[in-house]
Design an enzyme around this catalytic site. Structure first.
Site, PDB file in Angstrom:
ATOM      1  N   HIS A 156     -23.097  39.095 -32.557  1.00  0.00           N
ATOM      2  CA  HIS A 156     -24.098  40.165 -32.471  1.00  0.00           C
ATOM      3  C   HIS A 156     -23.524  41.517 -32.887  1.00  0.00           C
ATOM      4  CE1 HIS A 156     -26.854  37.359 -30.654  1.00  0.00           C
ATOM      5  NE2 HIS A 156     -25.885  36.987 -29.832  1.00  0.00           N
ATOM      6  N   ASN A 198      -7.072  73.047  -6.029  1.00  0.00           N
ATOM      7  CA  ASN A 198      -7.490  71.829  -6.724  1.00  0.00           C
ATOM      8  C   ASN A 198      -9.016  71.816  -6.744  1.00  0.00           C
ATOM      9  OD1 ASN A 198      -4.856  71.072  -6.776  1.00  0.00           O
ATOM     10  ND2 ASN A 198      -5.068  69.323  -5.391  1.00  0.00           N
ATOM     11  N   GLY A 199      -9.601  71.349  -7.829  1.00  0.00           N
ATOM     12  CA  GLY A 199     -11.055  71.251  -7.889  1.00  0.00           C
ATOM     13  C   GLY A 199     -11.614  72.226  -8.907  1.00  0.00           C
ATOM     14  N   CYS A 215      -4.243  67.720 -10.295  1.00  0.00           N
ATOM     15  CA  CYS A 215      -3.519  68.810  -9.651  1.00  0.00           C
ATOM     16  C   CYS A 215      -2.984  68.389  -8.287  1.00  0.00           C
ATOM     17  CB  CYS A 215      -4.432  70.003  -9.462  1.00  0.00           C
ATOM     18  SG  CYS A 215      -5.176  70.564 -10.990  1.00  0.00           S
ATOM     19  N   GLU A 229      -5.067  52.605 -22.512  1.00  0.00           N
ATOM     20  CA  GLU A 229      -4.543  53.768 -21.795  1.00  0.00           C
ATOM     21  C   GLU A 229      -3.025  53.890 -21.873  1.00  0.00           C
ATOM     22  OE1 GLU A 229      -5.253  54.202 -17.542  1.00  0.00           O
ATOM     23  OE2 GLU A 229      -5.329  52.057 -17.313  1.00  0.00           O
ATOM     24  N   GLU A 257     -11.343  44.993 -18.549  1.00  0.00           N
ATOM     25  CA  GLU A 257     -10.201  45.630 -17.895  1.00  0.00           C
ATOM     26  C   GLU A 257      -8.946  45.521 -18.777  1.00  0.00           C
ATOM     27  OE1 GLU A 257      -9.208  47.582 -15.778  1.00  0.00           O
ATOM     28  OE2 GLU A 257      -7.153  47.022 -15.291  1.00  0.00           O
ATOM     29  N   LYS A 309      -3.494  60.374 -12.411  1.00  0.00           N
ATOM     30  CA  LYS A 309      -3.652  59.212 -11.525  1.00  0.00           C
ATOM     31  C   LYS A 309      -4.931  59.309 -10.701  1.00  0.00           C
ATOM     32  CE  LYS A 309      -2.512  55.385  -9.536  1.00  0.00           C
ATOM     33  NZ  LYS A 309      -2.908  54.185 -10.284  1.00  0.00           N
ATOM     34  N   LYS A 324      -6.638  48.612 -20.081  1.00  0.00           N
ATOM     35  CA  LYS A 324      -5.202  48.697 -19.806  1.00  0.00           C
ATOM     36  C   LYS A 324      -4.428  48.968 -21.085  1.00  0.00           C
ATOM     37  CE  LYS A 324      -4.878  49.065 -16.720  1.00  0.00           C
ATOM     38  NZ  LYS A 324      -5.580  49.320 -15.528  1.00  0.00           N
TER      39      LYS A 324
HETATM   40  O1  M6R Z   1      -8.633  55.795  -7.697  1.00  0.00           O
HETATM   41  P1  M6R Z   1      -9.782  55.099  -8.359  1.00  0.00           P
HETATM   42  O2  M6R Z   1      -9.711  53.629  -8.260  1.00  0.00           O
HETATM   43  O3  M6R Z   1     -11.115  55.601  -7.867  1.00  0.00           O
HETATM   44  O4  M6R Z   1      -9.664  55.499  -9.871  1.00  0.00           O
HETATM   45  C1  M6R Z   1     -10.610  55.091 -10.814  1.00  0.00           C
HETATM   46  C2  M6R Z   1     -10.103  55.284 -12.214  1.00  0.00           C
HETATM   47  O5  M6R Z   1      -9.805  56.630 -12.445  1.00  0.00           O
HETATM   48  C3  M6R Z   1      -8.846  54.455 -12.477  1.00  0.00           C
HETATM   49  O6  M6R Z   1      -9.048  53.102 -12.225  1.00  0.00           O
HETATM   50  C4  M6R Z   1      -8.395  54.639 -13.939  1.00  0.00           C
HETATM   51  O7  M6R Z   1      -9.342  54.084 -14.806  1.00  0.00           O
HETATM   52  C5  M6R Z   1      -7.023  54.006 -14.151  1.00  0.00           C
HETATM   53  N1  M6R Z   1      -6.198  54.873 -14.958  1.00  0.00           N
HETATM   54  C6  M6R Z   1      -7.095  52.701 -14.851  1.00  0.00           C
HETATM   55  O8  M6R Z   1      -5.856  52.134 -15.029  1.00  0.00           O
END
Ligand code: M6R
Length: 610
Positions: A506, A102-103, A2, A490, A483, A605, A487
């Protein structure tokens, strides 16, 4: 997640709030709304599903001329599905009080029940709608809007950034915060309030942050802060935000994700600029100087983070342990906060976060607040909550990251973790000088990978048809493989899992067939032959393999179906280069599938709720 933007001043609030909401679009949202007060103090409420641009059309359909006060919101659904009625602002029954939030209001169920008994009706399924009704309830008792706002805020439990306005107080905005960011931009004759400074910076860089348990009464060009826990005024001057607004623009790139991947060389330079110097053999981290004495006594580091920042933390674990000898543990912030574990004062908690606003990471820091331990941060967003609540830290200096998928922030986080490791190594480690030199060579090597983008795109297109993917690596490449899987999943919605290559026998080997390809990180180093054996085992079971290998290597190409080469680096810095390859690969798979790569479905984000 938000976003909140509010305006009070002499200009047209609708324009400023809409442009501010547009600047927050990258955070992800499903609906948007705005409440406007015109020059006579009359209110108009407009809400809709979908993009902020649609709100302008709704405004154009009204007879509104000038709106010196406005509050707007982009909603990412938590309580109640995305719908017009659930979109913010929410109002009381006679539409004289408007609130964006927000929250999460944790006690909203009991508040709704109580207000229901007092005769209040709820139109939406949201927790937020309790707030305008609560304010209304207290206003009817006091006829003083500020007092009513304060009384309502004191009833609420949870995490919030709240912005309210009312036809009963048409020359003021009212804000309150607890564990959710809120910043006021101050100009002569106007103020802009937002949940993120990027919505403000095009108008002013003079800002003041509202702190936890505070409320703000905001007028044209001035603000008053009140500490709600002690009912007393707080004096806080504005601060100047050092932020280049041009960094937030797309330029010639089709997507922010690609732009941000292509910023890798610059990201490495900015993260290390003025901090490491190979010719003098020094590492200087100004952000840690104030706690240098305490750092000498640290015998354990616990890293807490989420998502990509967590995986950067895992790379950091390898770096810190190898270079400093200090034991390190990396925990998901969402788990850490509910765990009972021994925690001594010689342990430092290191929070890693791009946004500096991730709710779980904030909660992890809050959990140890009374333990008397050192709280450190590696944060990208300057002035963010985590940056302000840690005792000391190191900024990533990666500039604003707008694509939901974190790319350049990961690169900067690993560089900063490397610098911290070198700083804490007291120069005694034999890796010290080679790593300092490698840091200076990395931007050029990153550029060499980016120059191969067309070849990586060709390979990615071949793999867009698959539904599953395995990512494997050993040593420093293992957390990097995790990682890589995040990537790909997502942005492309392909199911992807990261595994330590040594774990194949395993369990994961059972999944391998012609429809389950593997992305293998097989760069040169002491473990290369072992990783090659894993690749052969996959091939022997009909699997398909894309590998990342080191330039000049002849072994990997004998077994893998496709190979992407990266320049030779040190084992410790390879994750930075491997990450760039996997970021490009994921980007091109997603764009080949015609997906919204900057705003993947269901994601936001900044994850500012638990
Ligand atoms: O802002 P932050 O680094 O704390 O965010 C952590 C995760 O929400 C963030 O890295 C999320 O996994 C990304 N979408 C990954 O690309």
């Amino acid at each position: 997640m938000c976003g909140i933007v509010g305006y009070i001043g002499r200009r047209n609030g609708a324009d400023i709030v809409l442009s501010g909401l547009s600047a927050l679009e990258y955070r992800g949202y499903d609906s948007a709304g705005i409440a406007l007060l015109d020059e006579t103090g009359e209110a108009t409420l407009l809400k809709q599903l979908g993009r902020v641009a649609g709100l302008q059309k709704l405004i154009d359909e009204t007879t509104l001329q000038k709106t010196p006060l406005a509050i707007g919101h982009t909603r990412w659904a938590t309580h109640g599905k995305p719908s017009v009625v659930n979109a913010h602002p929410h109002s009381n029954a006679d539409q004289t009080i408007f609130v964006v939030h927000n929250g999460i209001i944790e006690n909203y169920v009991e508040l709704r029940e109580w207000l229901g008994k007092e005769g209040y009706h709820f139109a939406s399924e949201t927790d937020t709608e309790t707030i305008p009704h609560l304010i209304d309830y207290y206003y009817k008792k006091t006829s003083n809007f500020e007092e009513a706002f304060v009384s309502a805020i004191k009833e609420i439990r949870g995490a919030y950034a709240i912005l309210a306005c009312s036809t009963m107080a048409p020359d003021k905005l009212f804000a309150a915060r607890l564990s959710s960011p809120m910043v006021i931009g101050v100009n002569k004759d106007e103020c802009i309030v937002a949940s993120d400074p990027s919505a403000i910076l095009q108008h002013t860089k003079e800002v003041v942050y509202v702190q936890d348990n505070e409320m703000a009464v905001i007028e044209k060009g001035s603000y008053r802060l009140v500490d709600l826990a002690h009912d007393k005024q707080v004096q806080r001057e504005t601060e100047h935000l050092d932020f280049d607004i041009n960094q937030a623009n797309l330029g010639d790139f089709p997507h922010f994700m690609l732009k941000e991947i292509f910023e890798a060389p610059q990201t490495i330079r900015l993260a290390s600029l003025g901090r490491s110097n190979a010719s003098t053999g020094t590492v200087k981290l100004g952000g840690l100087e104030s706690v240098a004495d305490q750092l000498r006594y640290i015998d354990r580091i616990v890293i807490v983070a989420c998502g990509t920042s967590y995986y950067a933390g895992l790379v950091g674990e390898y770096l810190l342990e190898e270079i400093t000898g200090i034991p390190v543990e990396v925990q998901l912030a969402s788990e850490f906060k509910y765990r009972n574990e021994p925690f001594s004062r010689s342990t430092a908690l290191l929070a890693i976060s791009q946004s500096g606003e991730t709710a779980d990471t904030i909660a992890a820091l809050q959990k140890v607040q009374d333990y008397g331990v050192l709280r450190l941060g590696i944060v990208n967003a300057v002035g963010s909550t985590i940056a302000r609540m840690t005792d000391a830290g190191v900024y990533c200096h990666a500039g604003p990251e707008q694509a939901v998928a974190s790319t350049k922030a990961f690169i900067a986080q690993v560089v900063v973790l490397l610098l911290i490791s070198l700083k804490l190594s007291k120069n005694g480690d034999n890796l010290y000088q080679p790593l300092l030199e490698e840091i200076e060579a990395l931007p050029g090597k990153a550029q060499q990978i980016l120059d191969q983008a067309p070849a990586i795109e060709r390979i990615a297109k071949k793999y867009k048809k698959y539904r599953d993917f395995l990512f494997i690596g050993r040593g420093y490449s293992f957390p990097c493989a995790l990682e890589g899987a995040l990537k790909l999943k997502e942005v492309s919605y392909i199911h992807a899992e990261g595994y330590a290559a040594g774990e194949m026998k395993h369990g994961p080997l059972a999944m391998i067939d012609k429809d389950f390809p593997t992305f293998a990180l097989a760069t040169s180093g002491p473990l290369l032959e072992k990783t090659c054996s894993n690749i052969q085992e996959i091939k022997a079971r009909g699997g398909v393999v894309v590998a990342v290998a080191t330039e000049g290597d002849k072994l990997v190409a004998k077994h893998a179906d496709d190979v992407i080469y990266i320049p030779k680096s040190l084992e410790q810095t390879e994750p930075i280069l491997e990450a760039i390859v996997m970021q490009l690969f994921s980007y091109y798979v997603a764009t080949a599938k015609d997906l919204d790569v900057d705003r993947p479905r269901n994601l936001a984000k900044s994850v500012t709720v638990e």
